[in-house]
Design a protein around this motif. Sequence first.
Motif, mmCIF file in Angstrom:
data_model
loop_
_atom_site.group_PDB
_atom_site.id
_atom_site.type_symbol
_atom_site.label_atom_id
_atom_site.label_comp_id
_atom_site.label_asym_id
_atom_site.label_seq_id
_atom_site.Cartn_x
_atom_site.Cartn_y
_atom_site.Cartn_z
ATOM 1 N N ASN A 256 0.826 -1.212 0.000
ATOM 2 C CA ASN A 256 0.000 0.000 0.000
ATOM 3 C C ASN A 256 0.860 1.262 0.000
ATOM 4 O O ASN A 256 0.972 1.960 1.014
ATOM 5 N N GLN A 257 1.435 1.576 -1.147
ATOM 6 C CA GLN A 257 2.299 2.748 -1.252
ATOM 7 C C GLN A 257 1.515 4.041 -1.089
ATOM 8 O O GLN A 257 2.055 5.058 -0.637
ATOM 9 N N ALA A 258 0.230 4.044 -1.407
ATOM 10 C CA ALA A 258 -0.570 5.276 -1.421
ATOM 11 C C ALA A 258 -0.648 5.955 -0.062
ATOM 12 O O ALA A 258 -0.804 7.174 0.022
ATOM 13 N N ILE A 259 -0.544 5.176 1.036
ATOM 14 C CA ILE A 259 -0.698 5.788 2.357
ATOM 15 C C ILE A 259 0.630 6.235 2.962
ATOM 16 O O ILE A 259 0.650 6.771 4.073
ATOM 17 N N ALA A 260 1.741 6.014 2.247
ATOM 18 C CA ALA A 260 3.054 6.384 2.792
ATOM 19 C C ALA A 260 3.118 7.837 3.262
ATOM 20 O O ALA A 260 3.691 8.119 4.319
ATOM 21 N N PRO A 261 2.535 8.809 2.524
ATOM 22 C CA PRO A 261 2.639 10.212 2.964
ATOM 23 C C PRO A 261 1.895 10.526 4.259
ATOM 24 O O PRO A 261 2.191 11.528 4.907
ATOM 25 N N ILE A 262 0.928 9.685 4.643
ATOM 26 C CA ILE A 262 0.129 10.003 5.835
ATOM 27 C C ILE A 262 0.334 8.985 6.955
ATOM 28 O O ILE A 262 -0.345 9.048 7.977
ATOM 29 N N ILE A 263 1.269 8.052 6.776
ATOM 30 C CA ILE A 263 1.430 6.988 7.770
ATOM 31 C C ILE A 263 1.836 7.572 9.128
ATOM 32 O O ILE A 263 2.646 8.485 9.207
ATOM 33 N N ASP A 264 1.231 7.045 10.173
ATOM 34 C CA ASP A 264 1.531 7.475 11.543
ATOM 35 C C ASP A 264 1.739 6.225 12.384
ATOM 36 O O ASP A 264 0.780 5.587 12.825
ATOM 37 N N PHE A 265 2.998 5.853 12.613
ATOM 38 C CA PHE A 265 3.299 4.627 13.330
ATOM 39 C C PHE A 265 3.049 4.737 14.828
ATOM 40 O O PHE A 265 3.143 3.740 15.548
ATOM 41 N N SER A 266 2.721 5.933 15.316
ATOM 42 C CA SER A 266 2.391 6.061 16.737
ATOM 43 C C SER A 266 0.974 5.579 17.034
ATOM 44 O O SER A 266 0.601 5.419 18.196
ATOM 45 N N ILE A 267 0.185 5.340 15.984
ATOM 46 C CA ILE A 267 -1.171 4.806 16.138
ATOM 47 C C ILE A 267 -1.130 3.304 15.882
ATOM 48 O O ILE A 267 -0.594 2.852 14.868
ATOM 49 N N ASN A 268 -1.701 2.537 16.778
ATOM 50 C CA ASN A 268 -1.702 1.075 16.638
ATOM 51 C C ASN A 268 -2.840 0.658 15.716
ATOM 52 O O ASN A 268 -3.833 0.059 16.134
#
Length: 305
Positions: A256-268
């Motif tokens: 899922n490359q499309a979500i790379a700009p908005i990814i937030d790894f602090s959210i589980n």
Amino acid sequence: MIAPKTILLDKGNLVITSDSPQFLEYCSLQHFTTKNIMQAQSLDQNSLVFSFSDCAAKKTFYLARLTAKKRCVFFPIHVFENTINNALYSLECFLKSDITQALMEQRKALELINCKSPLTLTGPSTQSTVNVLSSAVSYAMLDGDLQDNFVHSAAEFFEVHLAHMKPQTACPFTVNGEFRVSGILTVLRKAQSAPPDITNSLTTLIGEVASKQASLKVEGNKVTSFTVDNRDYADLIKRAAGKRGAHLTEFAIGVNQAIAPIIDFSINSQMNEGVSGVHVAVGDGTNGYHIDFLCPDVVVRKALT
């Protein structure tokens, strides 16, 4: 090829379904049609279901058996981070995903894994190898899985994976090497199966990994170290995973490359594991936590022979 994005994400027909009145209120303010799953008599044909409780999850699959025509994507919020913030973030990620492209990338990843040749994983601070058994069965979503009525978990759209969920069987893959980890994802299907101190420690660790340098070392499918800011958390990972301990239970390729700009790894969030790259995991989520180590920007290739 079908176009799932058009079929599933037409906001004029999309129904957001959940057992959380607060989440449904947020969605209504964004002009979505909403429905409370606990009051529903059937699943809508074009729906996204967000469960905040085990009761809601059971109701969803009960209604699925009663509903002939359904195209439903399921988000089990309650086994990840049971918050409105997670649900809203997961919804945003899904709506911004390019499912048609993800399905194309799944096919490529499936072909790569199914070649059964040794694989090399390379990327920033990552150098690893994966060997796949000739008998291994890969799990992926293909176009045909979306042609008819369905209920699919959101994660199925965005990864191809090999699982080792039965310890008495041979693991279908062998991983060796080092990974730079950008985020971790924890799943627990039975809340009472983990001590509170471990749950609290993992919650803190999710934030630490998202904001600091993290490195994972695996030898013969066993986690030998997991360092974050020079502190080793391998013992916590082993205890949190329960009976399966530090041994890997999953290897997966995200698409899922499309979500790379908005990814937030602090959210589980379940959506994070599908981001392009790879992830490996320990635990089975039932007898302890299932913990994914998320490694975006990793390239998977056939090893040179």
